[in-house]
Design a protein around this motif. Sequence first.
Motif: not given
Length: 201
Positions: A4-13, A15-23, A65-67, A196-201
């Motif tokens: 289970w990743p910590n919140s810092k790792k989740v935020k670091k990776h 995707p912009s689609s999540f960052r703009s709507m559900y950060p 994860t979001p990615s 490779p990650p499913l969701v690209k940045q």
Amino acid sequence: MLKWPNSKKVKKHMPSSFRSMYPKTTCIIDCTEFHIEKPATPTAQAKTYSTYKSRNTFKALVSVTPSGAFSYISNLWGGNVSDRFITEHCGFLDHIRKGDEVMADRGFIIRDLLLERGASLNIPPFTKKCSWGKGKRLTAADIKKTRKIAKLRIHVERAIGRLKNYRILSNTLPLKLKPLSNQIVKISAFLCNLQPPLVKQ
């Protein structure tokens, strides 16, 4: 093998689609089922019979994860067990921290379970009774929100699709493999995370 990743790792990776709507989203969850050989005893048949699949299955709670990386896979349950029951009893909630946001399908009635841990739930809105005529409908705002969540929530379905690309999980699982079934699913999820990650940045 699945951490289970910590919140810092989740935020670091994230995707912009999540960052703009559900950060604040830390994970997207869903339950998935694996077809199994029909058990011999009526009791076992009843416990594993899925009305959704109309056959006997094992069922697991999946979190990504979001990615799109698997962050949690529950042990397998009988196919007749509800999504809420699995979520409440499988150990997933032990990973939830205050301020987390969990994204799920409309069928996950778990808002109260998350509120107990100071977390919140993002699911598509339910239909509401019309002020005119009969029946229930979504408002224009609700339809817009549903589309936004559906566009992001599809990543957990894509991850599950990747998981079921392994032949042992896409075919009917023989009951002789029941003692190894939890390991089979979790190792397959770990191998998916090496791709490779499913969701690209």
